[in-house]
Enzyme design. Sequence first.
Site, short mmCIF file in Angstrom:
data_model
loop_
_atom_site.label_atom_id
_atom_site.label_comp_id
_atom_site.label_asym_id
_atom_site.label_seq_id
_atom_site.Cartn_x
_atom_site.Cartn_y
_atom_site.Cartn_z
N HIS A 1 0.85 -1.20 0.00
CA HIS A 1 0.00 0.00 0.00
C HIS A 1 0.88 1.24 0.00
O HIS A 1 1.96 1.22 0.59
CB HIS A 1 -0.90 0.01 1.24
CG HIS A 1 -2.08 0.90 1.09
ND1 HIS A 1 -2.04 2.23 1.43
CD2 HIS A 1 -3.31 0.66 0.59
CE1 HIS A 1 -3.22 2.77 1.15
NE2 HIS A 1 -4.01 1.84 0.64
N GLU B 1 -7.71 -5.63 -0.30
CA GLU B 1 -8.22 -6.42 -1.42
C GLU B 1 -8.12 -7.92 -1.20
O GLU B 1 -8.85 -8.69 -1.82
CB GLU B 1 -7.49 -6.04 -2.72
CG GLU B 1 -7.46 -4.57 -3.03
CD GLU B 1 -8.82 -3.97 -3.28
OE1 GLU B 1 -9.84 -4.61 -2.97
OE2 GLU B 1 -8.87 -2.84 -3.78
N1 COA Z 1 4.25 -7.40 -4.68
C1 COA Z 1 5.56 -7.34 -5.00
N2 COA Z 1 6.29 -6.23 -4.87
C2 COA Z 1 5.67 -5.14 -4.41
C3 COA Z 1 4.32 -5.14 -4.07
C4 COA Z 1 3.60 -6.33 -4.22
N3 COA Z 1 2.30 -6.39 -3.92
N4 COA Z 1 3.97 -3.89 -3.65
C5 COA Z 1 5.08 -3.14 -3.72
N5 COA Z 1 6.09 -3.89 -4.19
C6 COA Z 1 7.50 -3.48 -4.40
C7 COA Z 1 7.70 -2.87 -5.78
O1 COA Z 1 7.94 -3.87 -6.74
C8 COA Z 1 8.89 -1.99 -5.54
O2 COA Z 1 10.03 -2.82 -5.48
P1 COA Z 1 11.45 -2.30 -6.05
O3 COA Z 1 11.81 -1.14 -5.17
O4 COA Z 1 12.34 -3.49 -5.87
O5 COA Z 1 11.20 -1.91 -7.47
C9 COA Z 1 8.63 -1.47 -4.13
O6 COA Z 1 7.79 -2.42 -3.49
C10 COA Z 1 7.95 -0.12 -4.13
O7 COA Z 1 6.93 -0.10 -5.12
P2 COA Z 1 5.95 1.15 -5.33
O8 COA Z 1 5.10 0.91 -6.52
O9 COA Z 1 6.72 2.42 -5.25
O10 COA Z 1 5.13 0.99 -3.99
P3 COA Z 1 3.81 1.64 -3.57
O11 COA Z 1 3.79 1.51 -2.11
O12 COA Z 1 3.59 2.96 -4.13
O13 COA Z 1 2.74 0.64 -4.22
C11 COA Z 1 0.76 -0.49 -4.61
C12 COA Z 1 1.46 0.54 -3.75
C13 COA Z 1 -0.61 -0.75 -4.04
C14 COA Z 1 0.64 0.05 -6.03
C15 COA Z 1 1.59 -1.80 -4.60
O14 COA Z 1 1.81 -2.24 -3.30
C16 COA Z 1 0.97 -2.91 -5.45
O15 COA Z 1 1.13 -2.92 -6.67
N6 COA Z 1 0.23 -3.87 -4.81
C17 COA Z 1 -0.41 -4.94 -5.54
C18 COA Z 1 -1.75 -4.48 -6.09
C19 COA Z 1 -2.78 -4.29 -5.00
O16 COA Z 1 -2.97 -5.14 -4.14
N7 COA Z 1 -3.48 -3.15 -5.08
C20 COA Z 1 -4.52 -2.79 -4.14
C21 COA Z 1 -4.08 -1.70 -3.25
S1 COA Z 1 -5.24 -1.39 -1.96
#
Ligand code: COA
Length: 361
Positions: free
Chosen positions: A245, A303
Amino acid sequence: MANGLDDVVAAETVLSDVDGAGGHLTIRGHSLTELAGHWRYGQVVRLLFDGFFDELPGDDELEKAIGNARVEIFERLQPMLAELPALDVYSGMRAGIALLPDGESLADALRLIAAPAVLTPALLRLGRGEKPLTPDARADHANDMLRMLSGTPSPALAKALDTYLVTVCDHGLNASTFATRVVTSTQAGLTSAILAGLGALKGPLHGGAPGPVIEMLDAIEASGDAAAWLRNEIARGERIMGFGHRIYRVRDPRADVLKAVVRRLGTRNESGRRLAFAETVEQAALDVLKVAKPQRSIQTNVEFYTALLLEAAGFPKEAFSNVFAAGRVAGWIAHAREQQATGRLIRPQSRYVGPVPDLVA
Ligand code: COA
């Protein structure tokens, strides 16, 4: 500059607060645990709308008005639904909503609250070759949504869906809520704002995640080795759906609320078996993510258990984002009204990093 606007405060709101370090969600002065399972969705709509519509009635009257809006939506849109080209159920819902007036009144808002709850079961029934069922204006909102899908639900199932709708009603300045506020700031109407929210919600990084959670659980069940399957996904650069998240660095409090709801649906039936399996997958995912991404705290998000709850409620996975929209629409409308009151266009800047023209005289 952060591509994702991390840590940028783009609005002041009285609607909800997401405490990412502590893992708490506050909605208009109430903690999530105070509301979920205790307040009906209609009551929470009133809580969110309070102060944003002049003519807002009390809880009972508002719930009746939502019931009447369900009937109105059905009468208005049902004749057109069968004529829509073969769209997926989310696009079909969005197309139906696009046909509503783009006003700003409470009546406009209540039609938008009613629309996902009416259109989703109607489209699902049409898709299975069945006749859509007419809404019951007197029924509770969640109960009626389930009844229109597949007949009168058990009180436990109706309560589970009601708790879900309350749990997801609002959540700070998430991507879809921001989109509704941007559109509202141009002085477009509520329907335009909700359509923007629906567009943003659809993606798998936001409200599109729970369908893929089911696909993941099925694939892991077939593979027989959760840890190996999850490690392989990460090695392929995929994200594990239902985890991570932008704001929460600890467990998403909504995940625990929804997990408890699924548990209450029974431990010995199919949803109990599914829950036990999902819990083992959840633990495996947390372990694998801890090793694969040690620099970031990636925890279970809303989710993961949304997928189990909506599956148990009888929704097919392609309709999960519709049900999310049926809950979040209340927050979108309240945010739109709050944004409108600021009277200010949202218009950030970009920094130009492209080629410069030749300034030849
Ligand atoms: N699975 C694998 N890796 C993940 C991950 C996940 N669910 N969520 C974050 N990461 C990793 C990214 O790959 C990235 O790794 P890196 O630094 O090695 O490239 C790192 O964490 C940061 O990613 P970033 O996109 O900047 O993180 P964020 O905190 O902004 O992302 C989400 C938030 C929700 C977009 C992300 O956690 C995600 O894609 N989750 C899966 C989809 C999901 O469940 N969405 C519903 C959200 S309520």
